[in-house]
Motif scaffolding. Structure first.
Motif, PDB file in Angstrom:
ATOM      1  N   ILE A  46       0.862  -1.105   0.025  1.00 35.42           N
ATOM      2  CA  ILE A  46       0.027   0.192  -0.047  1.00 35.42           C
ATOM      3  C   ILE A  46       0.775   1.184  -0.013  1.00 35.42           C
ATOM      4  O   ILE A  46       0.314   2.169  -0.138  1.00 35.42           O
ATOM      5  CB  ILE A  46      -1.065  -0.070   1.115  1.00 35.42           C
ATOM      6  CG1 ILE A  46      -2.026  -1.272   1.065  1.00 35.42           C
ATOM      7  CG2 ILE A  46      -1.939   1.106   1.144  1.00 35.42           C
ATOM      8  CD1 ILE A  46      -2.590  -1.600   2.369  1.00 35.42           C
ATOM      9  N   ALA A  55      -4.508  -4.791   5.282  1.00 33.32           N
ATOM     10  CA  ALA A  55      -5.627  -3.752   5.539  1.00 33.32           C
ATOM     11  C   ALA A  55      -6.516  -4.437   6.038  1.00 33.32           C
ATOM     12  O   ALA A  55      -6.962  -5.535   5.566  1.00 33.32           O
ATOM     13  CB  ALA A  55      -5.972  -3.066   4.090  1.00 33.32           C
ATOM     14  N   ILE A  70     -11.011   1.657   8.179  1.00 33.25           N
ATOM     15  CA  ILE A  70      -9.824   0.621   7.280  1.00 33.25           C
ATOM     16  C   ILE A  70      -8.579   0.803   8.248  1.00 33.25           C
ATOM     17  O   ILE A  70      -8.000   1.998   8.073  1.00 33.25           O
ATOM     18  CB  ILE A  70      -9.899   0.856   5.773  1.00 33.25           C
ATOM     19  CG1 ILE A  70     -11.077   0.488   5.515  1.00 33.25           C
ATOM     20  CG2 ILE A  70      -8.515   0.136   5.515  1.00 33.25           C
ATOM     21  CD1 ILE A  70     -11.183   0.612   3.826  1.00 33.25           C
ATOM     22  N   VAL A  72      -4.529   0.192   8.358  1.00 32.11           N
ATOM     23  CA  VAL A  72      -3.648  -0.235   7.371  1.00 32.11           C
ATOM     24  C   VAL A  72      -2.146  -0.368   8.201  1.00 32.11           C
ATOM     25  O   VAL A  72      -1.594   0.533   8.813  1.00 32.11           O
ATOM     26  CB  VAL A  72      -3.200   0.871   6.343  1.00 32.11           C
ATOM     27  CG1 VAL A  72      -2.015   0.503   5.218  1.00 32.11           C
ATOM     28  CG2 VAL A  72      -4.353   1.114   5.242  1.00 32.11           C
ATOM     29  N   ILE A 101     -12.849  -6.326   0.492  1.00 29.49           N
ATOM     30  CA  ILE A 101     -12.089  -5.263   0.324  1.00 29.49           C
ATOM     31  C   ILE A 101     -10.994  -6.062  -0.837  1.00 29.49           C
ATOM     32  O   ILE A 101     -10.631  -7.292  -0.553  1.00 29.49           O
ATOM     33  CB  ILE A 101     -11.303  -4.933   1.493  1.00 29.49           C
ATOM     34  CG1 ILE A 101     -10.270  -3.951   1.584  1.00 29.49           C
ATOM     35  CG2 ILE A 101     -10.598  -6.329   2.170  1.00 29.49           C
ATOM     36  CD1 ILE A 101      -9.865  -3.438   2.983  1.00 29.49           C
ATOM     37  N   ILE A 103      -6.847  -4.859  -2.464  1.00 27.59           N
ATOM     38  CA  ILE A 103      -5.851  -3.974  -2.686  1.00 27.59           C
ATOM     39  C   ILE A 103      -5.276  -4.188  -4.157  1.00 27.59           C
ATOM     40  O   ILE A 103      -4.762  -5.307  -4.381  1.00 27.59           O
ATOM     41  CB  ILE A 103      -4.620  -4.271  -1.691  1.00 27.59           C
ATOM     42  CG1 ILE A 103      -5.137  -3.980  -0.157  1.00 27.59           C
ATOM     43  CG2 ILE A 103      -3.550  -3.449  -2.178  1.00 27.59           C
ATOM     44  CD1 ILE A 103      -4.080  -4.320   0.609  1.00 27.59           C
ATOM     45  N   ASP A 113      -3.999   0.581  -4.490  1.00 27.48           N
ATOM     46  CA  ASP A 113      -5.117   1.237  -3.775  1.00 27.48           C
ATOM     47  C   ASP A 113      -5.930   0.431  -3.187  1.00 27.48           C
ATOM     48  O   ASP A 113      -5.955  -0.831  -3.103  1.00 27.48           O
ATOM     49  CB  ASP A 113      -5.971   2.048  -4.913  1.00 27.48           C
ATOM     50  CG  ASP A 113      -5.155   2.906  -6.013  1.00 27.48           C
ATOM     51  OD1 ASP A 113      -4.532   3.648  -5.657  1.00 27.48           O
ATOM     52  OD2 ASP A 113      -5.248   2.450  -7.088  1.00 27.48           O
ATOM     53  N   ILE A 114      -6.796   0.885  -2.285  1.00 27.25           N
ATOM     54  CA  ILE A 114      -7.928   0.113  -1.470  1.00 27.25           C
ATOM     55  C   ILE A 114      -9.352   0.102  -1.808  1.00 27.25           C
ATOM     56  O   ILE A 114      -9.606   1.535  -2.034  1.00 27.25           O
ATOM     57  CB  ILE A 114      -7.672   0.375   0.015  1.00 27.25           C
ATOM     58  CG1 ILE A 114      -6.273   0.126   0.570  1.00 27.25           C
ATOM     59  CG2 ILE A 114      -8.883  -0.532   0.708  1.00 27.25           C
ATOM     60  CD1 ILE A 114      -6.360   0.501   2.119  1.00 27.25           C
TER      61      ILE A 114
END
Length: 469
Positions: A46, A55, A70, A72, A101, A103, A113-114
């Protein structure tokens, strides 16, 4: 000594030599308190430092500092996880918990990105050039988002988002445009609850399809047509067990018998002795065979498919709700699955995206991460002895795919291999004995379509389908 043989595109097989079956092992679990109710988890880089981070998506549980966030956990240079940064995704609506979710680099800027689903929204935290996450971007779907999956669905080199929905009569796919926006397309579905969605080529035509698991008894596959839409579904139903309907839960897709075709694994949620793992193998006609039922310990919930010990064969990892166990289903030389159980702390249930697989301590081995509402982030670190003669990360050793002109093939850990190219009808178009660790095949003279790369070494044969644009 090389073994050379001709193959049909639709009758691929793999031969292994020696004691290939190698049991996967994990160290005792560790856990990290997440403050609120940990619901979903993903693994990926990330902050663009080459190390996988974790995450965790929290629901709400009377913790104002951690509800609807969220978390991280960035991996440090010692292989540990730092204290989390926290990112709020919901501040106003009660009951809008996070359900899924991912990534991924959704905007193709080489930064992960998430992307996640919650309530009726798709949320995105874009990573910026500083390795931090920008403020939340939202897409309103006007449907209850049960789960999301992110892939390049229509082969335009842009990532798209498919969502599974509740009892609505449509589901939606969000196709990304070159400007980074998303075009919403709705497709008709039965008024049943689509719980989890996966994306894969499930009829071997080079186009990615959508597969949904329905809680009661079935999976539904929507096959992509040649204009990028989705035709009517085919329904595959799990068998009855002890005169009771199957209750299906988590799903994942992957090649489970090393024939080059994508298969489907689904968890059957029930108490022992009714608990099962169902596997649908794709056949040469582009359909799924009758499911194979494998006895399971108890109450299977989320599952993932991954090669954990680099022996060239995928394992199936599943978490047992209320059972204090994770199962790792390994396949032996006879293609029979045996489950090994690993202890985890107690939780009555897990979300479908409550399990993730990836290297979280930078030792080159894929670990298990679990989102646990009781215990937070639970991690089982992989201690397996890894194989040395396998094509690990098969999606990355042959690239790009789809290809326009030239495809590159990486051959780590091999002193000598035959690399061959076949067309859709099984005709050999190219063959070369390769002694270096990297090579290229020029495809510019070939027509657009589906081709097959075969790599034959002393110990293993590997097949990979590629698409020529």
């Amino acid at each position: 000594m090389l073994k050379v043989r001709l193959i049909s595109f639709f009758s691929l097989f793999i031969i292994m030599h020696g004691p290939i079956f190698s049991q996967v092992q994990f160290a005792p679990y560790s856990s990290i308190v997440t403050g609120s109710w940990a619901s979903v988890v993903a693994i990926g880089d990330i902050n663009n430092d080459g190390l996988n981070d974790v995450a965790v998506g929290n629901e709400s549980y009377f913790d104002a500092n951690n509800d609807y966030r969220i978390l991280v956990y960035r991996q440090n240079s010692s292989g540990g996880l730092n204290a989390p940064s926290k990112h709020i995704y919901n501040t106003t609506l009660s009951g809008w918990e996070i359900t899924s979710i991912k990534i991924v680099d959704i905007n193709h800027d080489s930064l992960s990105d998430i992307v996640f689903g919650y309530g009726t929204k798709i949320g995105v935290f874009y990573q910026n050039a500083s390795g931090e996450l920008d403020p939340l971007t939202e897409i309103e779907t006007n449907q209850l988002v049960e789960s999301i999956e992110v892939e390049d669905i229509n082969n335009d080199n842009l990532l798209d988002v498919a969502i599974s929905t509740g009892y609505q009569t449509t589901f939606k796919v969000y196709f990304q445009t070159s400007s980074g926006s998303f075009n919403e397309t709705a497709y008709t579905k039965p008024a049943v609850q689509f719980k989890e969605v996966e994306i894969a080529d499930l009829n071997n035509d080079g186009l990615k399809d959508l597969v949904y698991v329905v809680t009661l008894s079935s999976i539904y596959i929507y096959y992509q047509n040649t204009v990028g839409g989705f035709d009517n579904f085919i329904q595959y139903t799990a068998p009855m067990i002890d005169s009771s309907s199957a209750h299906l839960f988590g799903i994942d897709v992957g090649d489970l018998n090393n024939d080059g075709l994508t298969d489907v694994a689904v968890a059957h949620y029930a108490n022992s002795p009714r608990s099962r793992l169902f596997i649908w193998h794709q056949n040469a006609n582009g359909l799924l065979d009758n499911p194979i039922g494998i006895n399971a310990y108890d109450c299977l919930q989320p599952l993932e498919i991954a090669d954990l010990n680099q022996d060239g064969k995928n394992e199936i990892i599943a978490v047992h709700g209320g059972g204090l166990k994770v199962s790792c289903f390994e396949r032996d030389a006879s293609n029979l699955y045996t489950a090994t159980l690993f202890t985890i702390p107690y939780a009555t249930h897990y979300m479908m995206h409550g399990l993730a697989i990836g290297d979280v301590d930078n030792d080159g081995k894929k670990d298990i991460a679990i989102a646990d509402y009781n215990n937070g982030l639970v991690i089982l670190r992989n201690t397996s002895t890894l194989g040395t003669n396998s094509f690990e990360n098969s999606s990355s050793i042959i690239y790009p795919n789809p290809v326009e002109n030239s495809v590159t093939i990486d051959l780590p850990n091999f002193n000598k291999a035959e690399v061959a190219l076949y067309d859709f009808n099984g005709k050999k178009l190219y063959s070369q004995i390769q002694t270096t660790t990297q090579m290229s095949i020029d495809l510019s003279r070939f027509a657009s379509g589906i081709y097959l790369v075969e790599i034959v070494s002393e110990n293993q044969t590997f097949h990979k389908k590629i698409i020529k644009k």
